[in-house]
Design a protein around this motif. Structure first.
Motif, short mmCIF file in Angstrom:
data_model
loop_
_atom_site.label_atom_id
_atom_site.label_comp_id
_atom_site.label_asym_id
_atom_site.label_seq_id
_atom_site.Cartn_x
_atom_site.Cartn_y
_atom_site.Cartn_z
N VAL A 91 0.84 -1.20 0.00
CA VAL A 91 0.00 0.00 0.00
C VAL A 91 0.88 1.25 0.00
N GLU A 92 1.94 1.24 0.80
CA GLU A 92 2.86 2.36 0.83
C GLU A 92 3.52 2.57 -0.54
N ALA A 93 3.71 1.48 -1.29
CA ALA A 93 4.31 1.58 -2.62
C ALA A 93 3.37 2.21 -3.64
N GLY A 94 2.07 2.29 -3.31
CA GLY A 94 1.15 2.98 -4.20
C GLY A 94 0.09 2.13 -4.85
N VAL A 95 -0.08 0.90 -4.42
CA VAL A 95 -1.13 0.08 -5.02
C VAL A 95 -2.49 0.64 -4.60
N PRO A 96 -3.41 0.82 -5.55
CA PRO A 96 -4.70 1.47 -5.24
C PRO A 96 -5.59 0.65 -4.32
N GLU A 97 -6.58 1.31 -3.75
CA GLU A 97 -7.54 0.66 -2.87
C GLU A 97 -8.24 -0.50 -3.58
N GLY A 98 -8.36 -1.60 -2.87
CA GLY A 98 -9.09 -2.75 -3.39
C GLY A 98 -8.27 -3.68 -4.25
N VAL A 99 -7.09 -3.25 -4.70
CA VAL A 99 -6.27 -4.11 -5.55
C VAL A 99 -5.69 -5.27 -4.75
#
Length: 504
Positions: free
Chosen positions: A196-204
């Motif tokens: 998540v910190e790396a930037g993966v979007p919500e729900g992925v």
């Protein structure tokens, strides 16, 4: 001795938020070295799985349409964060699984190597083309993500095995649901936080903790397109049959009973440390552990290798993973320790000789079991055929390489096999005839690199496409094959004009 710590908070991660599970039941998470409860895993329900699948499904259209180069950049940032938190992840592995710092560091490194492989997703997602398969007709294949996919992972590699699938599935454009082992949820939690910190979007990326009900809810969910599983053979078979019956693509990596064949010409001073490491590393709790030593040749040669292995194993330091110099770390639970002990008792009853006995370990805390060797084991004994998953090495004595291969092939499993020799002709015979998917020549743990498949066969694997490497990419994608022909052609000598140019 580690100091008492505050218990970890374990929750589900759904749609970009850490949330409480619907289920009220929990399972204790132990530090295997002390027996201390360090967390409680919520046992999620069918409703929890439904919420996670819904969040993943809602995120799929946007994520799958994100250019693969942008998805790869998220993976590059994820890899950077894993490197920055390497020691933290290593220590989490030691805490919840029990393995020593060296093995834990190796696990984290092998997981990061899969992320490195997945960073090449722009190339891995390439299709294929052939022009002029017929006059004026081209053939093209395109690679597409499947949709919502899931991974169900085991306790013995709590950091590495989630990374076998997470970066590949997500990098290919799928949305992802992770079900960690209820015994080791902490590494999975931290991996998701870093993703998540790396930037993966919500729900992925979503995480649902739990046990049997959670697993079955994933397997039976109509909108989960594929499931990757690693665990014991009986559960792998259940996962494969249940998942495929529900119309899913399934890869289920199962148990093992790996032979290490030692020929009389083996360089024992180098081979024996490797054999001992294979048999007793991670307390034997790995599917690539060499759990059967097949000593080939005359009795004198057989005795020599067994005695050298016994000497090396008996000198191992039994201790907690965080203690300096520990070589044999604890098992995951006391219940599993009792199961391993029952197999040693059984082997003795079946007629094997306990030449090194680890049943009584002088440690008051934790779930320790000492290095054990059963000599004089035959192919009819259960200790030669069944997966013990502990620090127990069974010794089978045979006269020839052909007998060694025949014994190995008599196993229902086919995960790995190793041979110790300097004889190239013997290696070639063994390679051509042995029934195992991963082979080691003077290497006791034949673990392939991330760009090769983890290639078990027989009852060690259920499915068609293995984990990691290009097989892993194929597992999480589907091809569309297109045949192309354009019927209009410009008049001879006339320049080809685009529609907007023609109307200018």
């Amino acid at each position: 001795m580690q100091t008492q710590r505050k218990a970890f908070d374990v929750r589900n991660f759904v749609g970009g938020e850490w949330v409480e599970a619907n289920g009220q039941q929990t399972e204790a998470v132990y530090n295997p070295a002390t027996g201390e409860v360090i967390a409680k895993t919520p046992l999620s329900t069918k409703e929890d799985v439904e919420r996670a699948v819904g969040a993943a499904e809602a995120a799929f259209s946007g994520w799958s349409a994100t250019p693969v180069t942008q998805r790869a950049r998220v993976l590059f940032r994820f890899k950077m964060l894993l490197e920055e938190h390497f020691e933290e992840l290593r220590d989490l592995v030691t805490l919840e699984n029990g393995k020593d710092a060296k093995d834990a560091a190796g696990e984290v490194r092998r997981g990061i190597e899969v992320v490195e492989f997945a960073c090449g997703m722009p190339s891995l997602m390439m299709g294929e083309t052939v022009r002029d398969v017929a006059s004026g007709i081209d053939n093209v294949s395109w690679r597409y993500p499947l949709g919502v996919v899931a991974a169900i992972v085991p306790f013995n590699f709590p950091c590495m095995i989630p990374l076998w699938t997470m970066p590949v599935a997500v990098g290919a454009g799928n949305t992802y649901l992770l079900k960690p082992s209820e015994r080791t949820p902490l590494c999975s939690k931290r991996l998701v936080e870093l993703f998540v910190e790396a930037g993966v979007p919500e729900g992925v990326v979503n995480l649902v903790n739990g046990a049997h009900e959670t697993v079955n809810a994933i397997l039976e969910h109509p909108r989960v397109k594929a499931v990757s599983f690693v665990g014991s053979q009986p559960v792998a078979e259940h996962v494969y049959k249940t998942g495929t019956a529900s119309g899913k693509r399934v890869q289920a990596l199962a148990g093992a009973k790996n032979s290490m064949i030692v020929l009389p010409d083996a360089v024992l001073e180098k081979a024996v440390p490797n054999i001992v490491s294979s048999a007793y590393g991670n307390a034997g709790e790995r599917c690539l552990a060499g759990s059967v030593l097949v000593a080939v040749g005359e009795k004198e040669a057989q005795d020599r290798v067994v005695e050298k292995v016994r000497e090396a194993a008996s000198s191992m330091k039994v201790g907690a993973g965080y203690e300096e110099g520990s070589e044999l770390t604890p098992l995951i639970r006391d219940s599993h320790r009792q199961k391993v002990r029952s197999y040693v008792d059984l082997g003795e009853k079946e007629g094997a000789e306990v030449v090194l006995d680890g049943r009584e370990v002088r440690r008051e805390e934790g779930f320790f079991f000492g290095p054990t060797i059963l000599d004089g084991v035959t192919g009819e004994m259960r200790v030669a055929r069944e997966e013990i998953f502990g620090p127990v090495l069974s010794v089978v004595r045979v006269d020839t390489l052909e007998e060694a291969v025949a014994f190995t092939n008599g196993s229902p499993f086919g995960n790995a096999c190793s041979i110790y020799t300097e004889n190239g002709a013997a290696v070639r015979y063994w390679r051509e005839h042995v029934e195992a998917g991963m082979l080691g020549v003077n290497i006791g743990v034949a673990a392939p690199m991330a760009f090769f498949p983890f290639n078990g066969v027989k009852n060690s694997f259920y499915g068609d496409l293995h984990a990691t490497g290009k097989d892993g990419v194929r597992f999480f994608t589907e091809n569309k094959v297109e045949v192309v022909r354009y019927l209009s052609e410009p008049a001879s000598g006339e320049a080809v004009r685009l529609p907007q140019e023609a109307g200018a």
